[in-house]
Design a protein around this motif. Structure first.
Motif, PDB file in Angstrom:
ATOM      1  N   ARG A   5      -6.015   1.449  13.626  1.00 23.66           N
ATOM      2  CA  ARG A   5      -4.975   1.025  14.584  1.00 23.66           C
ATOM      3  C   ARG A   5      -3.561   1.183  14.031  1.00 23.66           C
ATOM      4  O   ARG A   5      -2.588   0.996  14.766  1.00 23.66           O
ATOM      5  N   ILE A   6      -3.425   1.497  12.746  1.00 26.43           N
ATOM      6  CA  ILE A   6      -2.106   1.626  12.117  1.00 26.43           C
ATOM      7  C   ILE A   6      -1.819   3.095  11.819  1.00 26.43           C
ATOM      8  O   ILE A   6      -2.653   3.796  11.231  1.00 26.43           O
ATOM      9  N   ASN A   7      -0.638   3.544  12.229  1.00 26.61           N
ATOM     10  CA  ASN A   7      -0.263   4.949  12.061  1.00 26.61           C
ATOM     11  C   ASN A   7       1.104   5.075  11.397  1.00 26.61           C
ATOM     12  O   ASN A   7       1.910   4.127  11.400  1.00 26.61           O
ATOM     13  N   ILE A   8       1.338   6.246  10.865  1.00 31.27           N
ATOM     14  CA  ILE A   8       2.636   6.590  10.262  1.00 31.27           C
ATOM     15  C   ILE A   8       3.270   7.683  11.104  1.00 31.27           C
ATOM     16  O   ILE A   8       2.658   8.733  11.325  1.00 31.27           O
ATOM     17  N   LYS A   9       4.487   7.424  11.570  1.00 32.52           N
ATOM     18  CA  LYS A   9       5.172   8.395  12.426  1.00 32.52           C
ATOM     19  C   LYS A   9       6.557   8.685  11.838  1.00 32.52           C
ATOM     20  O   LYS A   9       7.411   7.804  11.784  1.00 32.52           O
ATOM     21  N   SER A  10       6.761   9.917  11.400  1.00 30.10           N
ATOM     22  CA  SER A  10       8.051  10.297  10.809  1.00 30.10           C
ATOM     23  C   SER A  10       9.056  10.619  11.910  1.00 30.10           C
ATOM     24  O   SER A  10       8.700  11.134  12.977  1.00 30.10           O
ATOM     25  N   PHE A  11      10.326  10.308  11.657  1.00 33.86           N
ATOM     26  CA  PHE A  11      11.376  10.605  12.637  1.00 33.86           C
ATOM     27  C   PHE A  11      12.612  11.226  11.989  1.00 33.86           C
ATOM     28  O   PHE A  11      13.564  11.596  12.687  1.00 33.86           O
ATOM     29  N   TYR A  12      12.636  11.337  10.664  1.00 35.33           N
ATOM     30  CA  TYR A  12      13.746  12.033  10.001  1.00 35.33           C
ATOM     31  C   TYR A  12      13.199  12.791   8.801  1.00 35.33           C
ATOM     32  O   TYR A  12      12.568  12.207   7.926  1.00 35.33           O
TER      33      TYR A  12
ATOM     34  N   THR B 221       0.827  -1.212   0.000  1.00 31.83           N
ATOM     35  CA  THR B 221       0.000   0.000   0.000  1.00 31.83           C
ATOM     36  C   THR B 221       0.861   1.261   0.000  1.00 31.83           C
ATOM     37  O   THR B 221       0.752   2.108  -0.894  1.00 31.83           O
ATOM     38  N   ILE B 222       1.735   1.355   1.011  1.00 37.34           N
ATOM     39  CA  ILE B 222       2.505   2.593   1.168  1.00 37.34           C
ATOM     40  C   ILE B 222       3.589   2.716   0.116  1.00 37.34           C
ATOM     41  O   ILE B 222       3.722   3.755  -0.543  1.00 37.34           O
ATOM     42  N   ARG B 223       4.396   1.667  -0.083  1.00 35.63           N
ATOM     43  CA  ARG B 223       5.541   1.770  -0.992  1.00 35.63           C
ATOM     44  C   ARG B 223       5.112   2.047  -2.431  1.00 35.63           C
ATOM     45  O   ARG B 223       5.689   2.918  -3.091  1.00 35.63           O
TER      46      ARG B 223
ATOM     47  N   ILE C 274      -2.459   8.758   2.302  1.00 34.24           N
ATOM     48  CA  ILE C 274      -2.380   7.327   2.631  1.00 34.24           C
ATOM     49  C   ILE C 274      -2.915   7.067   4.037  1.00 34.24           C
ATOM     50  O   ILE C 274      -3.607   6.070   4.279  1.00 34.24           O
ATOM     51  N   ALA C 275      -2.589   7.967   4.977  1.00 36.20           N
ATOM     52  CA  ALA C 275      -3.008   7.780   6.370  1.00 36.20           C
ATOM     53  C   ALA C 275      -4.524   7.707   6.496  1.00 36.20           C
ATOM     54  O   ALA C 275      -5.048   7.011   7.377  1.00 36.20           O
ATOM     55  N   GLU C 276      -5.244   8.396   5.617  1.00 38.42           N
ATOM     56  CA  GLU C 276      -6.706   8.357   5.668  1.00 38.42           C
ATOM     57  C   GLU C 276      -7.258   7.002   5.241  1.00 38.42           C
ATOM     58  O   GLU C 276      -8.380   6.648   5.628  1.00 38.42           O
ATOM     59  N   ASP C 277      -6.497   6.260   4.444  1.00 38.83           N
ATOM     60  CA  ASP C 277      -6.957   4.963   3.933  1.00 38.83           C
ATOM     61  C   ASP C 277      -6.515   3.784   4.799  1.00 38.83           C
ATOM     62  O   ASP C 277      -6.943   2.654   4.554  1.00 38.83           O
TER      63      ASP C 277
END
Length: 343
Positions: free
Chosen positions: A222-229, A69-71, A215-218
């Motif tokens: 329970r699944i999230n995207i968290k950026s760190f860089y 999905t994401i890639r 993508i986060a809306e779809d």
């Protein structure tokens, strides 16, 4: 790893390597994977990283969402060259053979393997012509479920088909992994995004953020995207640092020149060298296609100190020569002489 001389056109280099690989691909040992070229990117091109996390979510599900999905959606974003996923478990259909049943049906492991491989493909059935219209026929045979694999025919014994389910158990399980990812001590999938060669980092990251928000809306709740860089933060801060350095350098030049020479005109002349030098540098960077990256901005910041030091020495020496040799030659000649003294 293939290394080329500095300044070599990257696309010409890829074409040369690709042609060489085609020459040797037919001489590789049986079973060797066909060599392919990776994307035009490098470690310096890693501009954005984030984690796919989920409370009480199976790591295999996290990896499946990241892979399928994401890639795939990120790879279509303008400015993105490559997307790397690490962590979680890659989903597999796993076939557990039963030795006794293989012996009972007189079936070998290789026969089972070939039957599954030959059944797992789509094929073209040609074209049906009807008047001025053409209808494309496509045979769909890709294995998509456990039942598809279980009902695959291996061979026949006494005119009775032998299915995979007769000699093996088929399950869904994780592929043996060689890497792992975690976030705050919990299983997660790390995603690294590399930008295209010569692309604008800020534009690419802005496009990535916009796509990730969609993508986060779809995704499941329970699944999230968290950026760190986020390299754009570093670039913006570097630009702010350059702006502050310009202001500080200008102020210090005026202060130093006023303290030692007590001449406001000379102080302003020296202070103008910094903004004009930066402006000329930016114009040249644009002409040669050099983008604002961390390396280029760092070079500008270092250059401000060099410019400030040189301008103070130059203006101070010109001011001294004009004062000591006033009337002995024209202002232009004296200025040239003073500049030559500094170098």
């Amino acid at each position: 790893t293939v290394e080329f001389d500095w300044g070599m056109d990257i696309y010409l280099a890829r074409q040369i390597v690709s042609s060489k690989l085609e020459l040797i691909s037919g001489r590789l040992p049986i079973g060797t994977t066909q060599p392919i070229l990776g994307p035009v990117s490098s470690r310096m091109g890693e501009i954005f990283e984030f984690a796919v996390i989920g409370e009480e979510t199976d790591p295999m599900e996290l990896r499946s969402i990241a892979d399928w999905t994401i890639r795939y959606r990120l790879q279509g974003v303008e400015g993105v060259s490559f997307v790397i996923n690490l962590g979680g478990f890659i989903k597999q259909f796993q076939v557990y053979l039963k030795p006794k049943m293989l012996k009972n049906y007189d079936v070998t492991i290789n026969e089972v393997k070939e039957a599954i491989e030959n059944s797992n493909r789509n094929f073209s059935g040609g074209i049906i012509m009807k008047g001025s219209q053409e209808t494309l026929i496509k045979g769909v045979g890709r294995l998509e479920t456990i039942d598809h694999i279980q009902n695959t025919v291996i061979t026949s014994r006494n005119n009775v088909p032998v299915y995979v389910k007769d000699v093996a158990d088929v399950k869904i399980g994780p592929k043996f992994r060689r890497e792992s990812g975690s976030h705050n001590g919990k299983e997660s999938v790390y995603v690294t995004i590399e930008k295209q060669y010569g692309g604008d980092t800020l534009i690419a990251i802005a496009n990535v953020k916009q796509t990730l928000a969609q993508i986060a809306e779809d995704l499941p709740e329970r699944i999230n995207i968290k950026s760190f860089y986020d390299q754009s933060i570093l670039i913006v801060k570097s630009i702010e640092h350059v702006e502050i350095s310009i202001l500080e350098g200008t102020f210090l030049i005026i202060l130093v020149m006023m303290f030692f020479m007590w001449n406001l005109r000379s102080s302003f002349i020296a202070s103008l060298t910094i903004p004009f030098s930066i402006l000329i540098a930016l114009v040249l960077m644009d002409l040669f296609g050099i983008k604002l990256t961390v390396m280029s901005i760092g070079g500008l910041a270092i250059g401000i100190g060099k410019v400030a030091n040189g301008s103070i020495l130059m203006v101070e020496n010109i001011y001294r020569v004009l004062r000591e040799k006033k009337g002995q030659a024209s202002t232009l000649e004296l200025t040239s002489e003073a500049a030559k003294d500094v170098g």
